[in-house]
Write a protein that holds these residues in place. Sequence first.
Motif, PDB file in Angstrom:
ATOM      1  N   ARG A 147       1.215  -1.462   0.205  1.00  0.00           N
ATOM      2  CA  ARG A 147      -0.169   0.193   0.371  1.00  0.00           C
ATOM      3  C   ARG A 147       0.928   1.415  -0.074  1.00  0.00           C
ATOM      4  O   ARG A 147       1.722   1.133   0.132  1.00  0.00           O
ATOM      5  CB  ARG A 147      -0.815   0.039   1.436  1.00  0.00           C
ATOM      6  CG  ARG A 147      -1.499   1.458   1.548  1.00  0.00           C
ATOM      7  CD  ARG A 147      -2.904   1.573   2.641  1.00  0.00           C
ATOM      8  NE  ARG A 147      -3.117   2.573   2.626  1.00  0.00           N
ATOM      9  CZ  ARG A 147      -4.486   1.897   4.235  1.00  0.00           C
ATOM     10  NH1 ARG A 147      -5.070   1.298   3.699  1.00  0.00           N
ATOM     11  NH2 ARG A 147      -4.738   3.759   4.325  1.00  0.00           N
ATOM     12  N   THR A 148       0.591   2.291  -0.556  1.00  0.00           N
ATOM     13  CA  THR A 148       0.847   3.569  -1.342  1.00  0.00           C
ATOM     14  C   THR A 148      -0.055   4.396  -0.823  1.00  0.00           C
ATOM     15  O   THR A 148      -1.169   5.428  -1.443  1.00  0.00           O
ATOM     16  CB  THR A 148       2.184   4.090  -2.253  1.00  0.00           C
ATOM     17  OG1 THR A 148       2.637   2.582  -2.286  1.00  0.00           O
ATOM     18  CG2 THR A 148       2.342   5.314  -1.845  1.00  0.00           C
ATOM     19  N   ASP A 149       0.420   5.079   1.046  1.00  0.00           N
ATOM     20  CA  ASP A 149      -0.247   6.510   1.191  1.00  0.00           C
ATOM     21  C   ASP A 149      -0.600   8.002   0.441  1.00  0.00           C
ATOM     22  O   ASP A 149       1.036   7.905   0.419  1.00  0.00           O
ATOM     23  CB  ASP A 149      -0.441   6.428   2.211  1.00  0.00           C
ATOM     24  CG  ASP A 149      -2.162   5.739   3.322  1.00  0.00           C
ATOM     25  OD1 ASP A 149      -2.338   6.274   3.955  1.00  0.00           O
ATOM     26  OD2 ASP A 149      -1.163   4.508   2.796  1.00  0.00           O
ATOM     27  N   TYR A 150      -1.493   8.282  -0.296  1.00  0.00           N
ATOM     28  CA  TYR A 150      -0.572  10.104  -0.447  1.00  0.00           C
ATOM     29  C   TYR A 150      -1.378  10.977   0.693  1.00  0.00           C
ATOM     30  O   TYR A 150      -2.881  11.215   0.439  1.00  0.00           O
ATOM     31  CB  TYR A 150      -1.252   9.938  -1.514  1.00  0.00           C
ATOM     32  CG  TYR A 150      -0.841   9.240  -2.782  1.00  0.00           C
ATOM     33  CD1 TYR A 150       0.812   9.321  -3.822  1.00  0.00           C
ATOM     34  CD2 TYR A 150      -1.497   7.855  -3.006  1.00  0.00           C
ATOM     35  CE1 TYR A 150       0.954   8.369  -4.413  1.00  0.00           C
ATOM     36  CE2 TYR A 150      -1.034   6.835  -3.744  1.00  0.00           C
ATOM     37  CZ  TYR A 150      -0.127   7.055  -4.437  1.00  0.00           C
ATOM     38  OH  TYR A 150       0.657   6.527  -5.765  1.00  0.00           O
ATOM     39  N   TYR A 151      -0.645  11.134   1.282  1.00  0.00           N
ATOM     40  CA  TYR A 151      -1.185  12.117   2.351  1.00  0.00           C
ATOM     41  C   TYR A 151      -1.409  13.740   2.352  1.00  0.00           C
ATOM     42  O   TYR A 151      -3.050  14.099   2.688  1.00  0.00           O
ATOM     43  CB  TYR A 151      -0.895  12.743   3.476  1.00  0.00           C
ATOM     44  CG  TYR A 151      -0.235  10.452   4.618  1.00  0.00           C
ATOM     45  CD1 TYR A 151      -1.226  10.414   4.924  1.00  0.00           C
ATOM     46  CD2 TYR A 151       1.310  10.538   3.992  1.00  0.00           C
ATOM     47  CE1 TYR A 151      -0.262   9.035   6.656  1.00  0.00           C
ATOM     48  CE2 TYR A 151       1.059   8.768   4.868  1.00  0.00           C
ATOM     49  CZ  TYR A 151       0.548   8.563   5.703  1.00  0.00           C
ATOM     50  OH  TYR A 151       0.680   7.004   6.102  1.00  0.00           O
ATOM     51  N   ASP A 152      -0.306  14.109   1.486  1.00  0.00           N
ATOM     52  CA  ASP A 152      -1.206  15.617   1.392  1.00  0.00           C
ATOM     53  C   ASP A 152      -2.276  16.159  -0.380  1.00  0.00           C
ATOM     54  O   ASP A 152      -2.077  17.532   0.088  1.00  0.00           O
ATOM     55  CB  ASP A 152       0.264  15.797   0.718  1.00  0.00           C
ATOM     56  CG  ASP A 152       1.428  15.762   1.971  1.00  0.00           C
ATOM     57  OD1 ASP A 152       0.643  16.103   3.011  1.00  0.00           O
ATOM     58  OD2 ASP A 152       2.342  15.467   1.836  1.00  0.00           O
ATOM     59  N   ILE A 153      -2.677  14.764  -0.925  1.00  0.00           N
ATOM     60  CA  ILE A 153      -3.589  15.078  -1.534  1.00  0.00           C
ATOM     61  C   ILE A 153      -4.942  15.337  -1.233  1.00  0.00           C
ATOM     62  O   ILE A 153      -5.373  14.637  -0.257  1.00  0.00           O
ATOM     63  CB  ILE A 153      -3.680  14.008  -2.660  1.00  0.00           C
ATOM     64  CG1 ILE A 153      -1.941  14.470  -3.776  1.00  0.00           C
ATOM     65  CG2 ILE A 153      -4.380  14.046  -3.931  1.00  0.00           C
ATOM     66  CD1 ILE A 153      -2.397  12.213  -4.363  1.00  0.00           C
TER      67      ILE A 153
END
Length: 318
Positions: A147-153
Motif C-alpha cells: 500500500r502507498t498513502d498520499y497524505y498531502d493530496i
Amino acid sequence: MNIPKIVIRRDEMIDTVKDAIGESNLYVEPYGIHSNNEVSDYRVKGGDQVNYHIHRYGYELFTILSGSVECALGGKRCMAYPGDMILVRPFVPHAFIYREDHTVWQEIVVALSLYENERSFGRLVQNCPEKIADRDFMAAYQAHNGRTDYYDIPAMEAEEISAAAMPFLVRKADCYKSYKLPGIQMRLKFGRWDLGGLKELWEFEMEKGFTMRTDFVYSPDEFIVKNGSVRVEVQNIAPQIARTGDVIHIPNYTQHSITALEEGTVLHDCNCQMHLLMMMEEYALNSANDPSLVNNREYLEGLMKKYDCPITWAGMLA
C-alpha cells in the motif's frame, strides 16, 4: 472431522481489531492461493476519514450496510448509500469520509489479506504507538503491505460526479446484466473482468419456495443474505436457517441446496467460479431462436457441462 460453521451471524465474528478510526470484524478468513473471499465489516463514526491511497495488488469490494460514505475514487468523488457497492482494483487511488455515525460497510477481499494487515496495525498501535506519527516509518510499513498513502493530496476536493457516473460504484438497483428464469431473477453485479479473472459476483432474487441445488464444487461457496431468509441443507449437516445479514460459507466438494423461505429473498453469490454470464448468454440467445430448448433436457445438460456448472435451478433442470 470438525463440522464447519455454515451460517455465520453478524455477532459471530472470529476476530475484532480496533484501529485509529473504527472497528473491524472478521467473519471468514481468506483461503486458497489467491487469498479469496475474506469477509469482514468496518464500523466507524461520522467524520472519520481514510487517506488517499492505492494497493498494488488485490481487489476490495465494499457494500454499504448503514450510514453514508463520501468516496474519492480515481480522481472523482460521489456519495454512496446503503446497498451501493464499491469495487477498488489495484492502483486505483481511493479515499473515504464517513458522513454518519454508526456507518457500517461489509468488505469482501480478493488476492489481498487485508484483515491480517489490520491485525498487524493493531499490534503496532499496542506495542509501539509512537511509530504512528512517524511518517517515514509508516510509509515503509504500508509499502511492505503493498500500500502507498498520499497524505498531502486533498482527495475530497476531486471532481464531484453522480453515483451513476462513477465507474467504480454499482448502485443498489443497478446491475450489468439481468436474466429471468422461473422462480429467480439473476443480476450480474461484477463481471470476471472486474475481479482479475478470478470469479463473478451475482445477485439472486428468489421466489418463496425456490430451491437452488449445487453439486460438488472445487472452491467453497459463499453467499450473503441481503434480504429475507433461506433454508440451507448441506451434505452430512443438519439444515440451518440463514437470515438477512448472515454469511453462508459452504466447504468445497460438499453437495448443498438453498431454499427461499420468503418472497423476494435476495442472495449475493460472492464466489461464482463458473462462467455463469457466458452460459446464460448462450441460453438466452439459443432459447430465443428455438423456444423448444427451454424444455430440452439433453440440450440443458450439455450446456451446463460445457460451462462446468454445478448448480441446478428449477426452471432449467428440475
